[in-house]
Scaffold this active site. Sequence first.
Site, mmCIF file in Angstrom:
data_model
loop_
_atom_site.group_PDB
_atom_site.id
_atom_site.type_symbol
_atom_site.label_atom_id
_atom_site.label_comp_id
_atom_site.label_asym_id
_atom_site.label_seq_id
_atom_site.Cartn_x
_atom_site.Cartn_y
_atom_site.Cartn_z
ATOM 1 C CG ASP A 9 -2.002 -1.150 1.345
ATOM 2 O OD1 ASP A 9 -1.871 -2.027 0.284
ATOM 3 O OD2 ASP A 9 -3.000 -1.182 2.157
ATOM 4 C CE LYS A 107 -3.929 -4.323 1.151
ATOM 5 N NZ LYS A 107 -4.873 -3.381 1.921
ATOM 6 C CB CYS A 152 -2.296 -2.830 5.061
ATOM 7 S SG CYS A 152 -3.963 -2.352 5.133
#
Length: 199
Positions: A9, A107, A152
Amino acid sequence: MPEALLVIDVQNDFCPGGALAVPDGDAIVPGINALMAGFPVVILTQDWHPAGHSSFASQHPGKAPMELTEMPYGPQVLWPDHCVQGSPGAGFHPDLTIDRADLILRKGFNPAIDSYSAFFENDRTTPTGLEGYLRTRGIDRLTLVGLATDFCVNYSAVDAARLGFATTVRTDLCRAIDFGGSLAAAQTAMQDAGVQLAA
Ligand code: VGL
Ligand code: ZN
């Protein structure tokens, strides 16, 4: 067996100026680019929410960002709107080397379930498909870097270790949101799961 680098990310919304900016989030980009050169497999993840995602505080009247709510799958932090599919904030940091990636895994696209982990949605059971991808490519070792350490990266690393991958997190190439003790809790969770924390 090959080892994969999993870059979590590194997107505009998690960098300074973004909707859910992680302090110093952009500082890790040059180091991640350099690290890619040493890995035979590079995988990037991208937080990728539809507009009006259920993890956004804006969808919960009376709730503010960073408050908790109860979802059918358990407690969920409510976030500012971020990483909306196709928006500039969902794009990778412009200096991140994306050409080395074999796979870009998205995701968080299910409107009803958040997905911190690159392996399972936040119900902890719906798979993203990453496990199958890695196993069918014969990958058994993973190094993780990226944003955010306490969400994450943490969830992805804990799941990876539980699935049996030899898992290392390069903490110097991660940055944390760190609110309400989330970073300390994440460090404990990763250590308990057998994740190697390296700097
Ligand atoms: C993340 C909160 C919400 C992350 C993603 O990438 O750590 N955190 N969505
Ligand atoms: Zn998100």
